[in-house]
Design a protein around this motif. Structure first.
Motif, PDB file in Angstrom:
ATOM      1  N   VAL A 114       0.853  -1.190   0.000  1.00  0.00           N
ATOM      2  CA  VAL A 114       0.000   0.000   0.000  1.00  0.00           C
ATOM      3  C   VAL A 114       0.887   1.237   0.000  1.00  0.00           C
ATOM      4  O   VAL A 114       1.899   1.289   0.709  1.00  0.00           O
ATOM      5  CB  VAL A 114      -0.927   0.035   1.238  1.00  0.00           C
ATOM      6  CG1 VAL A 114      -1.851   1.253   1.182  1.00  0.00           C
ATOM      7  CG2 VAL A 114      -1.743  -1.243   1.343  1.00  0.00           C
ATOM      8  N   GLY A 115       0.514   2.242  -0.792  1.00  0.00           N
ATOM      9  CA  GLY A 115       1.186   3.534  -0.747  1.00  0.00           C
ATOM     10  C   GLY A 115       2.693   3.447  -0.892  1.00  0.00           C
ATOM     11  O   GLY A 115       3.225   3.037  -1.916  1.00  0.00           O
ATOM     12  N   SER A 138      -3.597   4.332  -1.770  1.00  0.00           N
ATOM     13  CA  SER A 138      -4.792   4.802  -1.065  1.00  0.00           C
ATOM     14  C   SER A 138      -4.749   6.280  -0.684  1.00  0.00           C
ATOM     15  O   SER A 138      -5.690   6.793  -0.065  1.00  0.00           O
ATOM     16  CB  SER A 138      -4.989   3.965   0.210  1.00  0.00           C
ATOM     17  OG  SER A 138      -3.842   4.071   1.046  1.00  0.00           O
ATOM     18  N   GLU A 139      -3.688   6.984  -1.051  1.00  0.00           N
ATOM     19  CA  GLU A 139      -3.475   8.340  -0.542  1.00  0.00           C
ATOM     20  C   GLU A 139      -4.622   9.309  -0.834  1.00  0.00           C
ATOM     21  O   GLU A 139      -5.008  10.113   0.024  1.00  0.00           O
ATOM     22  CB  GLU A 139      -2.166   8.909  -1.121  1.00  0.00           C
ATOM     23  CG  GLU A 139      -0.904   8.307  -0.519  1.00  0.00           C
ATOM     24  CD  GLU A 139      -0.444   7.065  -1.249  1.00  0.00           C
ATOM     25  OE1 GLU A 139       0.713   6.670  -1.078  1.00  0.00           O
ATOM     26  OE2 GLU A 139      -1.267   6.471  -1.989  1.00  0.00           O
ATOM     27  N   LEU A 140      -5.150   9.268  -2.051  1.00  0.00           N
ATOM     28  CA  LEU A 140      -6.185  10.236  -2.426  1.00  0.00           C
ATOM     29  C   LEU A 140      -7.423  10.097  -1.547  1.00  0.00           C
ATOM     30  O   LEU A 140      -8.122  11.087  -1.284  1.00  0.00           O
ATOM     31  CB  LEU A 140      -6.567  10.059  -3.901  1.00  0.00           C
ATOM     32  CG  LEU A 140      -7.345  11.211  -4.549  1.00  0.00           C
ATOM     33  CD1 LEU A 140      -6.538  12.502  -4.528  1.00  0.00           C
ATOM     34  CD2 LEU A 140      -7.742  10.847  -5.984  1.00  0.00           C
ATOM     35  N   SER A 141      -7.696   8.909  -1.064  1.00  0.00           N
ATOM     36  CA  SER A 141      -8.888   8.668  -0.238  1.00  0.00           C
ATOM     37  C   SER A 141      -8.789   9.326   1.133  1.00  0.00           C
ATOM     38  O   SER A 141      -9.798   9.472   1.824  1.00  0.00           O
ATOM     39  CB  SER A 141      -9.122   7.161  -0.068  1.00  0.00           C
ATOM     40  OG  SER A 141      -8.059   6.567   0.662  1.00  0.00           O
ATOM     41  N   SER A 163      -1.601   6.417 -13.137  1.00  0.00           N
ATOM     42  CA  SER A 163      -2.815   7.215 -12.999  1.00  0.00           C
ATOM     43  C   SER A 163      -3.984   6.371 -12.508  1.00  0.00           C
ATOM     44  O   SER A 163      -4.770   6.799 -11.656  1.00  0.00           O
ATOM     45  CB  SER A 163      -3.181   7.863 -14.336  1.00  0.00           C
ATOM     46  OG  SER A 163      -2.169   8.739 -14.769  1.00  0.00           O
ATOM     47  N   GLN A 164      -4.096   5.159 -13.032  1.00  0.00           N
ATOM     48  CA  GLN A 164      -5.174   4.274 -12.598  1.00  0.00           C
ATOM     49  C   GLN A 164      -5.069   3.980 -11.113  1.00  0.00           C
ATOM     50  O   GLN A 164      -6.067   4.018 -10.383  1.00  0.00           O
ATOM     51  CB  GLN A 164      -5.124   2.975 -13.405  1.00  0.00           C
ATOM     52  CG  GLN A 164      -5.463   3.132 -14.873  1.00  0.00           C
ATOM     53  CD  GLN A 164      -5.204   1.876 -15.666  1.00  0.00           C
ATOM     54  OE1 GLN A 164      -5.500   0.776 -15.219  1.00  0.00           O
ATOM     55  NE2 GLN A 164      -4.627   2.027 -16.847  1.00  0.00           N
ATOM     56  N   LEU A 165      -3.862   3.683 -10.657  1.00  0.00           N
ATOM     57  CA  LEU A 165      -3.649   3.401  -9.237  1.00  0.00           C
ATOM     58  C   LEU A 165      -3.937   4.625  -8.373  1.00  0.00           C
ATOM     59  O   LEU A 165      -4.590   4.528  -7.330  1.00  0.00           O
ATOM     60  CB  LEU A 165      -2.204   2.966  -9.001  1.00  0.00           C
ATOM     61  CG  LEU A 165      -1.807   1.528  -9.300  1.00  0.00           C
ATOM     62  CD1 LEU A 165      -0.307   1.377  -9.141  1.00  0.00           C
ATOM     63  CD2 LEU A 165      -2.535   0.560  -8.381  1.00  0.00           C
ATOM     64  N   ALA A 166      -3.436   5.780  -8.803  1.00  0.00           N
ATOM     65  CA  ALA A 166      -3.548   6.989  -7.987  1.00  0.00           C
ATOM     66  C   ALA A 166      -4.970   7.520  -7.917  1.00  0.00           C
ATOM     67  O   ALA A 166      -5.401   8.017  -6.870  1.00  0.00           O
ATOM     68  CB  ALA A 166      -2.616   8.068  -8.543  1.00  0.00           C
ATOM     69  N   ILE A 167      -5.717   7.393  -9.011  1.00  0.00           N
ATOM     70  CA  ILE A 167      -7.064   7.964  -9.061  1.00  0.00           C
ATOM     71  C   ILE A 167      -8.086   7.065  -8.372  1.00  0.00           C
ATOM     72  O   ILE A 167      -8.912   7.537  -7.584  1.00  0.00           O
ATOM     73  CB  ILE A 167      -7.467   8.233 -10.526  1.00  0.00           C
ATOM     74  CG1 ILE A 167      -6.614   9.383 -11.092  1.00  0.00           C
ATOM     75  CG2 ILE A 167      -8.954   8.575 -10.634  1.00  0.00           C
ATOM     76  CD1 ILE A 167      -6.765   9.585 -12.586  1.00  0.00           C
ATOM     77  N   MET A 171      -9.340   0.888  -4.835  1.00  0.00           N
ATOM     78  CA  MET A 171      -9.321  -0.391  -5.544  1.00  0.00           C
ATOM     79  C   MET A 171      -7.982  -1.106  -5.420  1.00  0.00           C
ATOM     80  O   MET A 171      -6.937  -0.541  -5.696  1.00  0.00           O
ATOM     81  CB  MET A 171      -9.648  -0.178  -7.021  1.00  0.00           C
ATOM     82  CG  MET A 171      -9.701  -1.466  -7.826  1.00  0.00           C
ATOM     83  SD  MET A 171     -10.205  -1.147  -9.534  1.00  0.00           S
ATOM     84  CE  MET A 171     -10.156  -2.815 -10.200  1.00  0.00           C
ATOM     85  N   TRP A 172      -8.050  -2.369  -4.989  1.00  0.00           N
ATOM     86  CA  TRP A 172      -6.869  -3.216  -4.994  1.00  0.00           C
ATOM     87  C   TRP A 172      -6.634  -3.737  -6.411  1.00  0.00           C
ATOM     88  O   TRP A 172      -7.567  -4.194  -7.076  1.00  0.00           O
ATOM     89  CB  TRP A 172      -7.060  -4.407  -4.063  1.00  0.00           C
ATOM     90  CG  TRP A 172      -6.957  -4.076  -2.612  1.00  0.00           C
ATOM     91  CD1 TRP A 172      -7.989  -3.846  -1.754  1.00  0.00           C
ATOM     92  CD2 TRP A 172      -5.761  -3.945  -1.840  1.00  0.00           C
ATOM     93  NE1 TRP A 172      -7.518  -3.579  -0.493  1.00  0.00           N
ATOM     94  CE2 TRP A 172      -6.154  -3.640  -0.518  1.00  0.00           C
ATOM     95  CE3 TRP A 172      -4.404  -4.070  -2.143  1.00  0.00           C
ATOM     96  CZ2 TRP A 172      -5.222  -3.442   0.497  1.00  0.00           C
ATOM     97  CZ3 TRP A 172      -3.482  -3.886  -1.127  1.00  0.00           C
ATOM     98  CH2 TRP A 172      -3.889  -3.578   0.173  1.00  0.00           C
ATOM     99  N   ARG A 173      -5.410  -3.672  -6.863  1.00  0.00           N
ATOM    100  CA  ARG A 173      -5.039  -4.264  -8.151  1.00  0.00           C
ATOM    101  C   ARG A 173      -4.296  -5.573  -7.874  1.00  0.00           C
ATOM    102  O   ARG A 173      -3.403  -5.617  -7.036  1.00  0.00           O
ATOM    103  CB  ARG A 173      -4.115  -3.329  -8.933  1.00  0.00           C
ATOM    104  CG  ARG A 173      -4.693  -1.946  -9.141  1.00  0.00           C
ATOM    105  CD  ARG A 173      -5.687  -1.897 -10.282  1.00  0.00           C
ATOM    106  NE  ARG A 173      -6.317  -0.584 -10.364  1.00  0.00           N
ATOM    107  CZ  ARG A 173      -7.066  -0.190 -11.376  1.00  0.00           C
ATOM    108  NH1 ARG A 173      -7.294  -1.002 -12.397  1.00  0.00           N
ATOM    109  NH2 ARG A 173      -7.618   1.010 -11.372  1.00  0.00           N
ATOM    110  N   PRO A 174      -4.690  -6.650  -8.556  1.00  0.00           N
ATOM    111  CA  PRO A 174      -4.044  -7.938  -8.298  1.00  0.00           C
ATOM    112  C   PRO A 174      -2.577  -7.943  -8.697  1.00  0.00           C
ATOM    113  O   PRO A 174      -2.132  -7.160  -9.548  1.00  0.00           O
ATOM    114  CB  PRO A 174      -4.862  -8.925  -9.146  1.00  0.00           C
ATOM    115  CG  PRO A 174      -5.509  -8.090 -10.199  1.00  0.00           C
ATOM    116  CD  PRO A 174      -5.754  -6.744  -9.575  1.00  0.00           C
TER     117      PRO A 174
END
Length: 258
Positions: A114-115, A138-141, A163-167, A171-174
């Motif tokens: 995470v992060g 998870s930072e943006l949350s 961008s997908q991860l940050a926005i 959401m967890w990405r496998p």
């Protein structure tokens, strides 16, 4: 050699053949308080200077998360932008130590990231992980953003995947997604297979020409020469944001879940 830190540690083990293992631990999901960040940066820098060290393995302890990122306890205690910048500069120091280290760094990723944990995996030169090593930014949350670790992650995954991860911060990405995007070089079904692969690669690199390794490291990180200033600027941005009421409230909610 082990550096005891309140509720955690950073341990350095020199194996025969030029392999240095740097291991960190914290009971809250191997999260990263300032003291652990400081020790990690120092030990990576030190190992890079040692002639005896040919390759570095970066790992965390236990069978759970690889790294839960920043310490919520320390984040919630920050009251000024200057304190915030100082804390986030810890991540900058670790990433820059990994970037400038003339030895190749293998990350052993046995669990979720995470992060800042994603940042550590991205700053490694080669990451070997378990199939269960899902990732999330998870930072943006919580009213922040992956500003300090962002350059390392974007460099490895590309702007689109970063961008997908940050926005989509919830959401967890496998792990397979992370492998396909370039964060992980290999995935393994169990710890035994993962450790066998880590040791195999470390042994091979330990027998490579040190000067060739150092030159390859420079080539791999070409274009990052401005990161000393860039990451400090990013740390200041995060340091300011962490003092806002939105972030404080979000951190208190997360602390109650720990």
């Amino acid at each position: 050699m082990i550096h005891e830190i309140q509720e955690g540690y950073v341990k350095v083990e020199a194996q025969s053949g030029g392999i240095t293992i740097i291991e960190f631990f914290h009971p809250q999901g191997n999260s990263l308080p300032a003291a652990i960040l400081n020790e990690l940066a120092q030990e990576i820098h030190s190992a890079g200077l040692q002639k005896e060290t040919r390759v570095i393995i970066l790992r965390s302890a236990g069978n759970g998360a690889f790294c839960a990122g920043a310490s919520f306890t320390e984040l919630s205690a920050i009251t000024t932008a200057e304190e915030g910048k100082k804390f986030f500069s810890g991540f900058a120091h670790v990433i820059n130590a990994m970037r400038k280290c003339p030895k190749l760094i293998i990350a052993r990723v046995q669990g979720k990231c995470v992060g800042g944990g994603v940042g550590l995996a991205a700053a490694a030169d080669y990451a070997i992980a378990l199939e269960s090593a899902d990732i999330k930014l998870s930072e943006l949350s919580i009213g922040l953003g992956p500003f300090v670790v962002g350059p390392a992650i974007q460099r490895k995954l590309g702007l689109s995947a970063f961008s997908q991860l940050a926005i989509d911060a919830a959401m967890w990405r496998p792990a397979d997604w992370a492998r396909r995007k370039g964060l992980f070089a290999e995935l393994h079904p169990n710890a035994e297979a993962m450790d066998e692969s880590v040791q195999r690669l470390a042994n091979e690199l330990a027998h490579a020409h040190p000067e060739a390794i150092a030159e390859m490291k420079k080539a791999l990180w070409e274009g990052t020469e401005n990161w000393e200033e860039l990451l400090q600027h990013r740390a200041a941005v995060s340091g300011t944001l962490v003092t806002n009421s939105f972030t404080k409230e979000a951190l208190e909610k997360l602390k109650k879940k720990e």
